[in-house]
Design a protein around this motif. Structure first.
Motif, PDB file in Angstrom:
ATOM      1  N   ASP A 513       0.693  -1.188  -0.096  1.00 24.16           N
ATOM      2  CA  ASP A 513      -0.055   0.040  -0.027  1.00 24.16           C
ATOM      3  C   ASP A 513       0.950   1.269   0.220  1.00 24.16           C
ATOM      4  OD1 ASP A 513      -2.276  -1.521  -0.212  1.00 24.16           O
ATOM      5  OD2 ASP A 513      -2.787  -1.581   2.214  1.00 24.16           O
ATOM      6  N   HIS A 514       2.100   1.050   0.674  1.00 17.31           N
ATOM      7  CA  HIS A 514       3.046   2.451   0.723  1.00 17.31           C
ATOM      8  C   HIS A 514       3.591   2.672  -0.379  1.00 17.31           C
ATOM      9  CE1 HIS A 514       5.648   5.305   2.539  1.00 17.31           C
ATOM     10  NE2 HIS A 514       6.684   4.631   1.901  1.00 17.31           N
ATOM     11  N   LEU A 515       3.808   1.475  -1.190  1.00 19.17           N
ATOM     12  CA  LEU A 515       4.766   1.356  -2.398  1.00 19.17           C
ATOM     13  C   LEU A 515       4.113   1.241  -3.717  1.00 19.17           C
ATOM     14  CD1 LEU A 515       7.349  -1.153  -0.912  1.00 19.17           C
ATOM     15  CD2 LEU A 515       7.466   0.965  -0.978  1.00 19.17           C
ATOM     16  N   SER A 516       2.943   1.620  -3.512  1.00 15.68           N
ATOM     17  CA  SER A 516       1.978   1.558  -4.967  1.00 15.68           C
ATOM     18  C   SER A 516       2.503   2.493  -5.871  1.00 15.68           C
ATOM     19  CB  SER A 516       0.422   1.838  -4.400  1.00 15.68           C
ATOM     20  OG  SER A 516       0.309   3.206  -3.995  1.00 15.68           O
ATOM     21  N   ASN A 517       3.055   3.526  -5.715  1.00 15.87           N
ATOM     22  CA  ASN A 517       3.505   4.556  -6.941  1.00 15.87           C
ATOM     23  C   ASN A 517       5.232   4.359  -6.907  1.00 15.87           C
ATOM     24  OD1 ASN A 517       1.089   5.561  -7.561  1.00 15.87           O
ATOM     25  ND2 ASN A 517       1.096   6.728  -5.439  1.00 15.87           N
ATOM     26  N   VAL A 518       5.776   3.468  -6.314  1.00 15.39           N
ATOM     27  CA  VAL A 518       7.161   3.017  -6.508  1.00 15.39           C
ATOM     28  C   VAL A 518       7.485   2.301  -7.622  1.00 15.39           C
ATOM     29  CG1 VAL A 518       9.212   2.222  -5.113  1.00 15.39           C
ATOM     30  CG2 VAL A 518       7.512   3.609  -3.876  1.00 15.39           C
ATOM     31  N   ILE A 674      12.110   4.733  -7.085  1.00 18.39           N
ATOM     32  CA  ILE A 674      11.681   6.160  -7.452  1.00 18.39           C
ATOM     33  C   ILE A 674      10.310   6.111  -6.940  1.00 18.39           C
ATOM     34  CG2 ILE A 674      11.366   7.840  -9.146  1.00 18.39           C
ATOM     35  CD1 ILE A 674      13.367   6.523 -10.797  1.00 18.39           C
ATOM     36  N   GLN A 675       9.936   6.991  -6.080  1.00 16.38           N
ATOM     37  CA  GLN A 675       8.678   7.193  -5.574  1.00 16.38           C
ATOM     38  C   GLN A 675       7.907   8.099  -6.719  1.00 16.38           C
ATOM     39  OE1 GLN A 675       7.684   8.148  -1.556  1.00 16.38           O
ATOM     40  NE2 GLN A 675       5.522   7.542  -1.747  1.00 16.38           N
ATOM     41  N   LEU A 676       6.913   8.055  -7.413  1.00 15.17           N
ATOM     42  CA  LEU A 676       6.184   8.952  -8.491  1.00 15.17           C
ATOM     43  C   LEU A 676       5.045   9.530  -7.626  1.00 15.17           C
ATOM     44  CD1 LEU A 676       5.897   6.747 -11.607  1.00 15.17           C
ATOM     45  CD2 LEU A 676       7.736   8.470 -10.874  1.00 15.17           C
ATOM     46  N   LYS A 677       4.838  10.856  -8.153  1.00 15.60           N
ATOM     47  CA  LYS A 677       3.473  11.481  -7.902  1.00 15.60           C
ATOM     48  C   LYS A 677       2.276  10.770  -8.465  1.00 15.60           C
ATOM     49  CE  LYS A 677       5.345  15.844  -6.758  1.00 15.60           C
ATOM     50  NZ  LYS A 677       5.302  17.209  -7.046  1.00 15.60           N
ATOM     51  N   PRO A 678       1.156  10.296  -7.905  1.00 12.02           N
ATOM     52  CA  PRO A 678       0.027   9.708  -8.680  1.00 12.02           C
ATOM     53  C   PRO A 678      -0.479  10.155  -9.800  1.00 12.02           C
ATOM     54  CG  PRO A 678      -0.566  10.669  -6.606  1.00 12.02           C
ATOM     55  CD  PRO A 678       0.610  10.981  -6.625  1.00 12.02           C
ATOM     56  N   GLU A 679      -0.371  11.244 -10.081  1.00 13.34           N
ATOM     57  CA  GLU A 679      -0.752  11.848 -11.202  1.00 13.34           C
ATOM     58  C   GLU A 679      -0.168  11.587 -12.742  1.00 13.34           C
ATOM     59  OE1 GLU A 679       0.203  13.864  -9.002  1.00 13.34           O
ATOM     60  OE2 GLU A 679      -1.405  14.211  -7.693  1.00 13.34           O
ATOM     61  N   ASN A 680      -0.732  11.005 -13.602  1.00  6.91           N
ATOM     62  CA  ASN A 680      -0.134  10.548 -15.042  1.00  6.91           C
ATOM     63  C   ASN A 680       1.143   9.974 -14.755  1.00  6.91           C
ATOM     64  OD1 ASN A 680      -0.005  10.524 -17.557  1.00  6.91           O
ATOM     65  ND2 ASN A 680       0.394  12.682 -17.908  1.00  6.91           N
ATOM     66  N   ARG A 681       1.031   8.747 -14.147  1.00  7.58           N
ATOM     67  CA  ARG A 681       2.324   7.972 -13.963  1.00  7.58           C
ATOM     68  C   ARG A 681       3.043   7.547 -15.184  1.00  7.58           C
ATOM     69  NH1 ARG A 681       0.827   3.495  -9.691  1.00  7.58           N
ATOM     70  NH2 ARG A 681      -0.289   2.749 -11.506  1.00  7.58           N
ATOM     71  N   VAL A 682       2.341   7.173 -16.298  1.00  5.04           N
ATOM     72  CA  VAL A 682       2.912   6.799 -17.655  1.00  5.04           C
ATOM     73  C   VAL A 682       3.626   7.979 -18.263  1.00  5.04           C
ATOM     74  CG1 VAL A 682       2.224   6.199 -20.077  1.00  5.04           C
ATOM     75  CG2 VAL A 682       0.954   5.521 -18.386  1.00  5.04           C
ATOM     76  N   ALA A 683       3.247   9.163 -18.110  1.00 10.79           N
ATOM     77  CA  ALA A 683       4.153  10.267 -18.770  1.00 10.79           C
ATOM     78  C   ALA A 683       5.357  10.536 -17.798  1.00 10.79           C
ATOM     79  CB  ALA A 683       3.411  11.709 -18.784  1.00 10.79           C
ATOM     80  N   SER A 684       5.169  10.131 -16.505  1.00 11.74           N
ATOM     81  CA  SER A 684       6.329  10.375 -15.749  1.00 11.74           C
ATOM     82  C   SER A 684       7.495   9.357 -15.926  1.00 11.74           C
ATOM     83  CB  SER A 684       5.858  10.265 -14.028  1.00 11.74           C
ATOM     84  OG  SER A 684       4.796  11.231 -13.765  1.00 11.74           O
ATOM     85  N   ILE A 685       6.988   8.082 -16.162  1.00 10.76           N
ATOM     86  CA  ILE A 685       8.076   7.026 -16.352  1.00 10.76           C
ATOM     87  C   ILE A 685       8.778   7.418 -17.952  1.00 10.76           C
ATOM     88  CG2 ILE A 685       8.212   4.694 -17.129  1.00 10.76           C
ATOM     89  CD1 ILE A 685       5.894   4.106 -15.229  1.00 10.76           C
ATOM     90  N   GLN A 702      15.107  -0.359 -17.936  1.00 16.44           N
ATOM     91  CA  GLN A 702      14.322  -1.481 -17.334  1.00 16.44           C
ATOM     92  C   GLN A 702      13.569  -1.015 -16.061  1.00 16.44           C
ATOM     93  OE1 GLN A 702      16.658  -5.001 -16.690  1.00 16.44           O
ATOM     94  NE2 GLN A 702      17.663  -4.746 -18.701  1.00 16.44           N
ATOM     95  N   ALA A 703      12.193  -0.690 -16.148  1.00 14.89           N
ATOM     96  CA  ALA A 703      11.468  -0.289 -14.855  1.00 14.89           C
ATOM     97  C   ALA A 703      10.257  -1.183 -14.638  1.00 14.89           C
ATOM     98  CB  ALA A 703      11.086   1.252 -15.299  1.00 14.89           C
ATOM     99  N   GLU A 704      10.000  -1.401 -13.402  1.00 13.38           N
ATOM    100  CA  GLU A 704       8.570  -2.191 -12.868  1.00 13.38           C
ATOM    101  C   GLU A 704       8.258  -1.655 -11.535  1.00 13.38           C
ATOM    102  OE1 GLU A 704       9.855  -6.195 -12.346  1.00 13.38           O
ATOM    103  OE2 GLU A 704      11.886  -5.731 -11.532  1.00 13.38           O
ATOM    104  N   PHE A 705       7.042  -1.616 -11.472  1.00 15.64           N
ATOM    105  CA  PHE A 705       6.272  -1.089 -10.227  1.00 15.64           C
ATOM    106  C   PHE A 705       6.621  -2.241  -9.258  1.00 15.64           C
ATOM    107  CE2 PHE A 705       3.898   1.534 -13.196  1.00 15.64           C
ATOM    108  CZ  PHE A 705       3.844   2.702 -12.165  1.00 15.64           C
ATOM    109  N   MET A 706       6.753  -1.762  -8.073  1.00 15.12           N
ATOM    110  CA  MET A 706       7.062  -2.707  -6.971  1.00 15.12           C
ATOM    111  C   MET A 706       6.051  -3.958  -6.771  1.00 15.12           C
ATOM    112  SD  MET A 706       9.655  -2.489  -5.111  1.00 15.12           S
ATOM    113  CE  MET A 706       8.872  -3.641  -3.811  1.00 15.12           C
TER     114      MET A 706
END
Length: 846
Positions: A513-518, A674-685, A702-706
């Motif tokens: 839950d804490h790592l949902s945007n990591v 990397i902890q992203l802000k929840p808005e528009n994660r695709v553009a952030s990546i 090579q990136a993957e969500f936690m």
């Protein structure tokens, strides 16, 4: 008829016909016609002895039964559609599970002596592993005559590419020794039987076809194998035949094992551990042979690290049934999972059959007038039974046909989903399919006998009135069937809820839950840590980032083992920076973490709570230990335990080193969290990828969500759990269909009582209670049966997890509430129809 006919008249008629045929056709044909007339006369004698005249159409003619069965099915299309749906669901699910289980059990049956193929494992401190000192297999092969063949093996996932094609892919590459080909019965069809030179490889037929146009063209071509950024050129020296579908192993690329002679001495300071496979003589007692190994090794070493261990030989069957000791080279599946699916498949089939019996019984009760008329027309018990069996075979045939269509549609999709082939070998397909269809037809016939005999033995006078007597035994049987359906469905619902609860426990333990945007970006950071940190930290889409040698999930980089005399056993060590614990949501149990200012010292380290238990003497906080380099490392804090891998394994002792300075262990930093802000994660990546490519143009991004990364270590559990949930849903649907059948049956036998009660002014609530009270009793009884059994089986399944949830009482309460809702919805339609019954339509029959 024949009893009133004088025998002389019959003889005269036969003689007269014979003489006429003799004059017209001659002696031969006259004798033949005489014989046929005599046989016809004999066949009519039993029929003449019956007390009543039977209608010609009721003589159980096959075409009549077939024609009338189709008419009856069309007339009662709603009930027969429920029957077909129930049997189709049951047959389809059972067949898919049956293929899955059968495929598992018949693996490797093409081998001449599968029990003779073993892998040497070592048990140390209660933990079993497959890594054996590289020198031990050679010594065993030399000294033990029961060992016919031996091959050490190293298995690595490498990047494969070849000249002229810019694309690359990853594939498992086996580095083995010559005996490997004989042990696993790999047949070379082209070129060399084994790579003679270090710079050559063998390819499977399918791999050669994938890379080149044909196996012949693949010979001599050059490949590039890349592992850990090191590339080696290899030439294709030979092609070996693909393994059969029912093989638990399917190598694609075989390489020659390197020279490990310098690590083979048992008394040396350096050693390499490898997997080792052996081929034993037939009849060899492998357990007794393994017990002799320590005694045999005494001739070569006196080190307790070799002599105090327990050695075991594991067969292919043991390896493929235990993922904990499987290596990835051999496909494995937990026996507990196989057992669960066997039980689920069987109970779904039983549910479908029990539901079919209930629905068929309810349907035949609606046809009592029809049965009475057939009796009046001369139908016998045999006629009625054959008629109902004919209808059952038609229903069963349609269900089997539909099941075959669904299986053909679903099988490739399920295979792709679970990553296993469930196809049959060519020589097994025909007889197995025929045997399965015959078995299902026999099952349908057996299930049809009860309703068929029930009505063929009903009294004639009752049938004419449209009524049927209900014996206590038949009532007990139907109640037992319904109780079994409820019990099975209850167990499956509790099982699904337990799986969901364990999944929530896994998510909570990994702090998802804490790592949902990591996201985790993997790569070789090296001395460019500050450069990537500067570029990424300037992006507004990023809240914070951290550098480390690892990330929770599959073990890939940055982990090794250390051990000193101050600790009970070896432990893992990891390199992290001062932001890692906060980003991962980890807490300091004692002491403090790494500072974010110049108070950091290169020799400061953190330990997890499991590491505290690993210290031989005293509490480690504030103490110094010789861990890395010449400087003593000081423990400044104790981190709470956190699972790095699967919860099926014990959380191991771990030590966290500081990565505050660029020059400190630069080669081990291979992860950026990397902890992203929840808005528009695709553009952030996309922005992160752009910055990464500027700094590391030679490294792919090579990136993957936690949460995706954690899911990889529970792939089997997630897939099997989802399939289990689907089969649970099917079982509940079948049970609801059976519930409709039971209610239909109850309404039919209580039709007169309902009519009388309505005339006397009974309310809808009273009629509902009359019709459903027995169902609630059955539900209560089935719960008392299924709950203890469910608790026992689910507790056994949860033991496969070291860290697990509990089978708590709220699961059973939720199951009861869930089933009350399902039963309520299922009975609503039937109760509504029963309440609308016109009393005059019922009572006028009497």
């Amino acid at each position: 008829m024949f009893s009133n006919t004088p025998m002389e008249e019959l003889e005269g008629d036969l003689l007269e016909d014979y003489l006429g045929n003799y004059k017209k056709y001659g002696r031969t044909r006259a004798n033949l016609y005489y014989l046929l007339d005599l046989l016809r006369l004999i066949s009519l004698i039993p029929r003449s002895r019956r007390n009543t005249q039977k209608s010609k159409t009721m003589n159980n003619l096959f075409l009549f039964n077939l024609k009338y069965s189709f008419r009856s099915i069309k007339k009662h299309s709603v009930y027969q559609a429920l029957n077909i749906a129930s049997l189709t669901l049951g047959f389809t699910c059972f067949s898919l599970i049956y293929l899955f289980v059968f495929n598992h059990y018949q693996k490797d049956n093409f081998l001449e002596n599968p029990e003779g193929i073993v892998r040497l494992n070592i048990i140390r401190d209660g933990n079993e592993s497959m890594g054996i000192h590289s020198g031990i297999p050679y010594l065993l092969k030399k000294d033990i005559p029961e060992i016919e063949r031996m091959s050490r093996m190293s298995s690595l996932v490498m990047e494969v590419s070849f000249t002229g094609n810019p694309d690359s892919f990853t594939e498992q590459v086996l580095s083995v020794e010559p005996d490997f080909m004989d042990i696993f019965q790999l047949e070379t069809v082209l070129g060399e039987p084994f790579p003679k030179e270090p710079a050559t490889v063998l390819l499977s037929e399918s791999m050669a076809a994938k890379l080149f146009s044909s196996p012949q063209e693949a010979l001599g071509k050059e490949l590039t194998l890349t592992y850990n950024k090191k590339s080696r050129k290899k030439h294709v020296a030979g092609i070996f035949r693909d393994q059969p579908i029912n093989s638990s192993y399917s190598p694609q690329i075989i390489n020659q094992l390197g020279n490990y002679d310098r690590f083979s001495g048992l008394n040396g300071g350096l050693s390499v551990s490898l997997s080792a496979y052996f081929k034993l003589q037939k009849g060899t007692d492998r357990n007794a042979l393994a017990q002799k190994i320590p005694e045999n090794l005494k001739n070569y070493t006196d080190k307790e690290s070799h002599l105090s261990n327990t050695y075991v030989f594991r067969t292919l069957n043991e390896i493929k049934n235990n993922p904990k000791i499987s290596s990835g080279f051999i496909d494995s599946l937990d026996t507990q999972t196989v057992l669960i699916f066997k039980i689920v498949g069987l109970v779904i089939l039983l549910l479908a059959v029990a539901n079919y019996v209930n629905l068929t019984t309810a349907l035949t009760l609606k046809r009592t007038h029809e049965v009475g008329i057939k009796h009046a027309m001369g139908a016998t018990k045999h006629n009625l039974i054959s008629q109902l069996l004919c209808e059952s075979f038609i229903i069963g045939g349609i269900s089997i046909l539909l099941s075959g269509v669904f299986i053909a549609f679903l099988l490739p999709r399920i295979e792709s989903y679970i990553g296993l082939q469930m196809q049959l070998t060519a020589n097994m397909q025909t007889w197995l399919i025929v045997l399965s269809i015959l078995a299902l037809f026999v099952l349908v016939a057996l299930a049809s006998l009860y309703p068929a005999f029930l009505f063929s033995t009903t009294k004639f006078s009752q049938l004419l009135k449209g009524k049927s007597e209900v014996s206590p035994k038949s009532k007990l049987l139907r109640t037992s069937l319904m109780a079994m359906q409820f019990a099975i469905s209850t167990f499956l619902i509790v099982g699904s809820l337990t799986f969901l609860k364990q999944l929530q426990f896994i998510n909570k333990s990994h702090n998802l839950d804490h790592l949902s945007n990591v996201i985790i970006v993997s790569g070789k950071i090296g001395d460019k840590k500050r450069a990537i940190e500067h570029r990424l930290a300037s992006l507004p889409e990023i809240e914070r980032l951290s550098f480390a040698s690892f990330a929770p999930g599959p073990v890939d980089y940055g982990r090794s083992g250390l051990g000193t005399d101050e600790f009970k056993e070896s432990f893992g060590f990891y390199v992290i920076d001062e932001h890692f614990l906060d980003l991962m949501g980890l807490s300091i149990a004692e002491g403090h973490g790494f500072y974010t200012d110049d108070r950091n010292k290169p020799n400061h380290v953190l330990m997890n709570q499991a590491m505290v238990e690993n210290v031989k003497e005293g509490h480690p906080l504030g103490k110094e230990f010789k861990l890395y380099g010449a400087t003593q490392s000081k423990v400044i804090g104790i981190v709470e335990n956190f699972p790095i891998g699967s919860l099926k394994s014990q959380i191991e002792p771990a030590l966290y080193m500081q990565a505050a300075l660029d020059e400190y262990l630069p080669g081990m930093i291979k992860k950026v969290a990397i902890q992203l802000k929840p808005e528009n994660r695709v553009a952030s990546i996309a922005k992160i990828e752009s910055e990464w490519n500027k700094i590391f143009p030679e490294q792919p991004f090579q990136a993957e969500f936690m949460d995706d990364r954690i899911a990889k270590i529970y792939t089997d559990e997630l897939k099997m759990g989802q399939l289990f949930g689907i089969f649970t849903g099917v079982a509940v649907v079948i049970s609801c269909l059976g519930l409709v059948g039971l209610l239909t049956y109850l309404i039919q036998i209580k039709m007169k009582e309902i009519g009388i009660r309505k005339v006397l002014g009974a309310s809808a609530g009273t009629l509902t209670k009359l019709l459903t009270l027995n169902i609630w009793k059955v539900l209560l009884l089935s719960s008392l049966i299924s709950f203890p059994l469910s608790y026992h089986l689910l507790e056994d399944w949860l033991t496969s997890f070291v860290y697990r949830t509990e089978v708590s009482s709220e699961l059973f309460i939720l199951t009861i509430l869930c089933f009350v809702l399902i039963v309520g919805l299922a009975v609503f339609w039937q109760i509504r129809n029963a309440i609308k019954i016109n009393p005059t339509e019922v009572l006028r029959n009497d």
